[in-house]
Scaffold this active site. Structure first.
Site, PDB file in Angstrom:
ATOM      1  N   HIS A  41     -16.363  -8.205  38.792  1.00 35.86           N
ATOM      2  CA  HIS A  41     -17.526  -9.118  39.458  1.00 35.86           C
ATOM      3  C   HIS A  41     -16.820 -10.288  40.480  1.00 35.86           C
ATOM      4  O   HIS A  41     -16.729 -11.259  39.869  1.00 35.86           O
ATOM      5  CB  HIS A  41     -18.271  -9.761  38.379  1.00 35.86           C
ATOM      6  CG  HIS A  41     -19.532 -10.684  39.182  1.00 35.86           C
ATOM      7  ND1 HIS A  41     -20.743 -10.317  38.492  1.00 35.86           N
ATOM      8  CD2 HIS A  41     -19.749 -10.985  40.225  1.00 35.86           C
ATOM      9  CE1 HIS A  41     -21.686 -11.271  39.281  1.00 35.86           C
ATOM     10  NE2 HIS A  41     -20.964 -11.570  40.370  1.00 35.86           N
ATOM     11  N   GLU A  68     -19.840  -5.479  40.723  1.00 38.32           N
ATOM     12  CA  GLU A  68     -20.943  -6.508  40.688  1.00 38.32           C
ATOM     13  C   GLU A  68     -20.938  -7.645  41.579  1.00 38.32           C
ATOM     14  O   GLU A  68     -19.570  -8.017  41.770  1.00 38.32           O
ATOM     15  CB  GLU A  68     -21.065  -6.809  39.112  1.00 38.32           C
ATOM     16  CG  GLU A  68     -21.220  -5.743  38.254  1.00 38.32           C
ATOM     17  CD  GLU A  68     -21.974  -5.901  37.075  1.00 38.32           C
ATOM     18  OE1 GLU A  68     -22.784  -5.129  36.504  1.00 38.32           O
ATOM     19  OE2 GLU A  68     -22.117  -7.148  36.594  1.00 38.32           O
ATOM     20  N   HIS A  94     -24.809  -8.541  30.057  1.00 35.57           N
ATOM     21  CA  HIS A  94     -24.879 -10.029  29.937  1.00 35.57           C
ATOM     22  C   HIS A  94     -24.976 -10.469  28.661  1.00 35.57           C
ATOM     23  O   HIS A  94     -26.019 -10.360  28.113  1.00 35.57           O
ATOM     24  CB  HIS A  94     -25.517 -10.836  30.881  1.00 35.57           C
ATOM     25  CG  HIS A  94     -25.061 -12.305  31.182  1.00 35.57           C
ATOM     26  ND1 HIS A  94     -24.105 -12.309  32.500  1.00 35.57           N
ATOM     27  CD2 HIS A  94     -24.975 -13.423  30.683  1.00 35.57           C
ATOM     28  CE1 HIS A  94     -23.748 -13.633  32.494  1.00 35.57           C
ATOM     29  NE2 HIS A  94     -24.308 -14.133  31.266  1.00 35.57           N
TER      30      HIS A  94
HETATM   31  C1  LIG Z   1     -23.792  -9.717  36.355  1.00 33.47           C
HETATM   32  C2  LIG Z   1     -23.243 -10.027  35.151  1.00 33.47           C
HETATM   33  O1  LIG Z   1     -24.003 -10.427  34.274  1.00 33.47           O
HETATM   34  C3  LIG Z   1     -21.666 -10.003  34.988  1.00 33.47           C
HETATM   35  O2  LIG Z   1     -21.049  -9.542  36.270  1.00 33.47           O
HETATM   36  C4  LIG Z   1     -21.256 -11.356  34.534  1.00 33.47           C
HETATM   37  O3  LIG Z   1     -21.600 -12.179  35.678  1.00 33.47           O
HETATM   38  C5  LIG Z   1     -20.028 -11.315  34.432  1.00 33.47           C
HETATM   39  O4  LIG Z   1     -18.949 -12.312  35.020  1.00 33.47           O
HETATM   40  P1  LIG Z   1     -18.352 -13.334  34.386  1.00 33.47           P
HETATM   41  O5  LIG Z   1     -17.173 -12.655  33.483  1.00 33.47           O
HETATM   42  O6  LIG Z   1     -17.503 -14.034  35.567  1.00 33.47           O
HETATM   43  O7  LIG Z   1     -19.055 -14.205  33.605  1.00 33.47           O
HETATM   44  N1  LIG Z   2     -22.951  -6.864  34.026  1.00 32.17           N
HETATM   45  C1  LIG Z   2     -22.730  -7.664  32.779  1.00 32.17           C
HETATM   46  C2  LIG Z   2     -21.085  -7.572  32.690  1.00 32.17           C
HETATM   47  O1  LIG Z   2     -20.504  -7.084  33.369  1.00 32.17           O
HETATM   48  C3  LIG Z   2     -20.646  -8.450  31.492  1.00 32.17           C
HETATM   49  O2  LIG Z   2     -21.303  -9.692  31.004  1.00 32.17           O
HETATM   50  P1  LIG Z   2     -20.710 -10.533  29.963  1.00 32.17           P
HETATM   51  O3  LIG Z   2     -20.460  -9.410  28.686  1.00 32.17           O
HETATM   52  O4  LIG Z   2     -19.295 -10.959  30.543  1.00 32.17           O
HETATM   53  O5  LIG Z   2     -21.647 -11.536  29.731  1.00 32.17           O
END
Ligand SMILES: CC(=O)[C@@H](O)[C@H](O)COP(=O)(O)O
Ligand SMILES: NCC(=O)COP(=O)(O)O
EC number: 2.6.99.2
Length: 250
Positions: free
Chosen positions: A49, A76, A196
């Site tokens: 992301h 993402e 998430h």
């Molecule tokens: C969309 C989502 O929930 C994840 O991509 C989350 O944003 C992870 O990113 P971080 O590890 O930067 O929190």
């Molecule tokens: N799309 C959710 C993700 O990639 C990971 O979220 P998190 O486990 O870091 O909260």
């Protein structure tokens, strides 16, 4: 009698590996090596992301990963012009559109697919035209899911933070709206991803109740668990949660 076999893929989000690397400015830990090791240990996808400030995954990392990884690459992010160009150039397996603000600490909501219908429809068209599977990050509101489907997206990703935070209080209540949303999405012909704050504590219950999930993307808890268990055991433990009857692991 037809037997339906579901398989929910585990995509490991490696943002936190990049965060650690960036703390010192060198290349330790090596993000690409960790991604390849995740695959070796059983991950069926890698999620990143990138954010505008590149505080964890950098845009260059995404090119390096695309060149090396063998499983599904899921990118993402918020569809800034730079992000859109990245997707159309790299052509990952999947793009997940997330409505987070540039300064958001982490993603904290799904799209308003009604208000952003035109934007999302145009993006879905653009990405599908270059062969990229699309997913739209949403909450569990059925109207929002209905309008997600109208964009022509292949999938949605359910934002599971509310499930994760309510799980310890009352897991049946926490999952209820997610089951309803996932059923409705399936009825509309959408694939369903989730992510998430998923963890070893809450993942199996999610899977047991929504076994038709196509993919879960997990980063924060998984990488934290790996500090104690090691990456190989951790990935095996998460995949074990994605079975109807988890095995007893040592
Ligand atoms: C969309 C989502 O929930 C994840 O991509 C989350 O944003 C992870 O990113 P971080 O590890 O930067 O929190
Ligand atoms: N799309 C959710 C993700 O990639 C990971 O979220 P998190 O486990 O870091 O909260």
């Amino acid at each position: 009698m037809t037997l339906i076999v579901f398989m929910t893929k585990l995509s490991v989000n490696i943002n936190k590996i990049a965060t650690l690397r960036n703390a010192r400015g060198g290349n330790i830990p090596d993000v690409v090596k960790v991604a390849l090791d995740c695959e070796k240990f059983g991950a069926q996808g890698i999620t990143v992301h990138p954010r505008p400030d590149e505080r964890h995954i950098r845009f260059k990392d995404v090119y390096d990963l695309k060149a090396k990884i063998k499983t599904e690459l899921n990118i993402e992010g918020y569809p800034s012009q730079k992000f859109v160009d990245l997707i159309t150039t790299i052509r990952p397996t999947q793009v997940t559109l997330v409505p987070d603000k540039p300064d958001a600490i982490t993603s904290n909501a799904g799209w308003d697919t009604i208000e952003n219908q035109q934007l999302l429809s145009d993006l879905v068209d653009e990405f599908k035209a270059v062969g990229v599977r699309t997913s739209i990050f949403t909450g569990t509101d059925l109207k929002i899911i209905e309008f997600a489907a109208k964009t022509g997206t292949d999938r949605i990703e359910l934002y599971t933070e509310p499930y994760a935070s309510d799980y310890s209080k009352d897991k049946e209540a926490a999952i209820a709206s997610f089951i309803e949303a996932a059923k409705y999405a399936k009825k509309l012909g959408l694939g369903v991803n989730a992510g998430h704050d998923l963890s070893l504590e809450n993942l199996h219950f999610l899977y047991k109740n929504i076994p038709w999930l196509d993919e879960v993307s997990i980063g924060h808890a998984l990488i934290s668990d790996a500090l104690y268990l090691g990456l190989e055991k951790t990935i095996k433990a998460y995949k074990n949660c994605l079975k109807e009857t988890p095995e007893l692991l040592d």
